[in-house]
Design an enzyme around this catalytic site. Structure first.
Site, PDB file in Angstrom:
ATOM      1  N   ASP A   1       9.566   1.180   4.641  1.00 43.11           N
ATOM      2  CA  ASP A   1      10.680   0.542   5.347  1.00 43.11           C
ATOM      3  C   ASP A   1      11.580   1.582   6.021  1.00 43.11           C
ATOM      4  OD1 ASP A   1       9.569  -1.638   4.188  1.00 43.11           O
ATOM      5  OD2 ASP A   1      11.231  -2.065   2.821  1.00 43.11           O
TER       6      ASP A   1
ATOM      7  N   GLU B   1      17.479   4.607  -2.198  1.00 41.91           N
ATOM      8  CA  GLU B   1      17.180   3.245  -2.654  1.00 41.91           C
ATOM      9  C   GLU B   1      16.525   3.275  -4.040  1.00 41.91           C
ATOM     10  OE1 GLU B   1      16.142   0.458   0.278  1.00 41.91           O
ATOM     11  OE2 GLU B   1      15.475  -1.065  -1.149  1.00 41.91           O
TER      12      GLU B   1
ATOM     13  N   ALA C   1      15.595 -11.140   3.634  1.00 37.78           N
ATOM     14  CA  ALA C   1      14.563 -11.949   4.278  1.00 37.78           C
ATOM     15  C   ALA C   1      13.248 -11.177   4.414  1.00 37.78           C
ATOM     16  CB  ALA C   1      15.041 -12.422   5.654  1.00 37.78           C
ATOM     17  N   GLY C   2      13.139 -10.084   3.698  1.00 39.42           N
ATOM     18  CA  GLY C   2      11.910  -9.289   3.792  1.00 39.42           C
ATOM     19  C   GLY C   2      11.814  -8.512   5.101  1.00 39.42           C
TER      20      GLY C   2
ATOM     21  N   THR D   1       0.830  -1.209   0.000  1.00 34.29           N
ATOM     22  CA  THR D   1       0.000   0.000   0.000  1.00 34.29           C
ATOM     23  C   THR D   1       0.866   1.260   0.000  1.00 34.29           C
ATOM     24  OG1 THR D   1      -0.120  -0.197   2.396  1.00 34.29           O
ATOM     25  CG2 THR D   1      -2.017  -0.990   1.156  1.00 34.29           C
TER      26      THR D   1
END
Ligand code: ADP
Ligand code: MG
Length: 386
Positions: free
Chosen positions: A173, A161, A124-125, A30
């Site tokens: 994040d 990023e 690993a998310g 989202t």
């Protein structure tokens, strides 16, 4: 505490900072749709020992990467220039990208020696990349006295990023790593970065949150992420709205009818219902009904699996095995196609649920997953002066 830096650079650092990884409780895919998210910081962090340099040289070293010290000059950092870290080749693109993003924003940042050590599992998310970026940014913020606010740090790291490392992620994040606080989930509206710290004292309610790292990362993940993102943008354009956030939950049926391209309908359905699930989760947490969040997680997983199609057999198995063995609910967390899932359990069943998941993986012939309990940790911070 400073042995790593000293062994690499032969001197003592000016300071030590750290920034956490995260899991997202609810609100997946989202954040690039101006939507709602609710991450929490992990106790696992990327720690950086850092020293300022006034000659414009940027030296980067990570105990988690091969290849020794990478040396760049801040004047030549450019997303397009091979050998400056921006050629999408290696890990240095993340910290170098942060220096580039700060300088591109007109901030007075020069060189630095940086040594990283991370306890966030990579790939690993769990956002080891955001932890690496935010650790870099808070260190430079301290070394150069920039006085940046946390949400600004997150925005600049996202730019690093996206535009330097070339990963089209949303803002969640980096916001989680920069802005979370211990004992809370971060309720974040990515449209205007409005946010609220939501108390999440799982232990007081007899609950536990498990993270299951499937230790798989399917190769199709990166392309699929960009494809889902552009699908959402196309759908918003056809619906005549700036983003899918502007489609109210109550108007979902009519929005779906108006979309001629059938392939876009499930994407819209996921984003709109996922925003509603975040709102429902907030109401449950505010009412102290944390255990009732479980079924919302499982519902979100079904939407990510069936509508958004970003799950995989390993993630589905975590959810199935957990729920079959008495969990309150579970879902994949992060971008999908591998990585990690979260499982909400009553304290007394935490062990048996973890065991059931591990056994299900063994029976299916999958590699053993890494299962650990987590609590909401603090966001990025200075650890010590030296
Ligand atoms: P995630 O953020 O979910 O862990 P990503 O693929 O976005 O997964 O980021 C993982 C990448 O970030 C690694 O492949 C590596 O390039 C970089 N990275 C993260 N942490 C570190 C670290 N401590 N040292 C070096 N590189 C790191
Ligand atoms: Mg990442």
């Amino acid at each position: 505490m400073t042995d790593g830096f000293r062994a690499v650079y032969g001197t003592a650092p000016d300071g030590v900072w750290e920034a956490p990884g995260r899991v997202n409780l609810i609100g997946e895919h989202t954040d690039y749709n101006d939507g709602l998210v609710m991450p929490l910081a992990l106790p696992q962090t990327c720690r950086v020992e850092a020293a300022r340099r006034d000659d414009g040289v940027l030296r980067l070293h990570s105990s988690d990467a091969h290849g020794g010290v990478i040396e760049l000059h801040v004047d030549v950092l450019s997303p397009a220039t091979p050998g400056t870290g921006g050629d999408r080749g290696g890990w240095a693109a993340y910290p170098a990208g942060v220096v580039w993003a700060l300088r591109a924003a007109g901030l007075q940042v020069g060189g630095a020696d940086l040594h990283f050590e991370s306890s966030v599992p990579t790939g690993a998310g769990l956002s080891s990349s955001a932890a690496l970026e935010v650790a870099t940014a808070v260190a430079l913020n301290g070394l150069y006295g920039l006085g940046l606010e946390r949400h600004r740090i997150a925005g600049l790291c996202t730019r690093a990023e996206n535009d330097f490392a070339g990963v089209p992620c949303g803002v969640m994040d980096q916001m989680a790593s920069a802005c979370c606080t211990a004992g809370h989930a971060l309720y974040l509206d990515t449209r205007d970065l409005a946010r609220r710290q939501v108390p999440l004292d799982l232990a007081a309610q007899g609950l536990r949150l498990l993270v299951v790292d499937t230790r798989v990362k399917h190769a199709l993940g990166d392309g699929a992420y960009a494809e889902r993102r552009s699908g959402c943008e196309r759908a918003a354009a056809r619906l005549g709205v700036p983003s899918l956030r502007e489609v109210p939950y109550g108007e979902l049926p009519s929005a779906l009818r108006r979309l001629e391209d059938e392939a876009l309908r499930p994407l819209v359905r996921h984003v709109v219902t996922e925003n509603e699930r975040v709102e429902r989760t907030i109401r449950l947490l505010d009412a102290g009904e944390t255990h009732s969040v479980g079924p919302v997680l499982t519902e979100g997983h079904a939407s990510l699996r069936d509508d958004f199609r970003v799950s995989c057999s390993e993630l589905d198995l975590v959810v199935e095995a957990s729920n079959a063995s008495g969990a309150l609910g579970a879902r994949m967390t992060g971008g999908g196609f591998g990585g990690s899932a979260i499982v909400l359990v009553r304290a007394e069943t935490a062990e048996s649920v973890a065991k059931a998941v591990t056994e299900a993986f063994a029976s299916a012939g999958h590699r053993e997953p890494r299962v650990f309990e987590t609590v909401p940790g603090p966001g990025a911070r200075r650890v010590t002066e030296a």
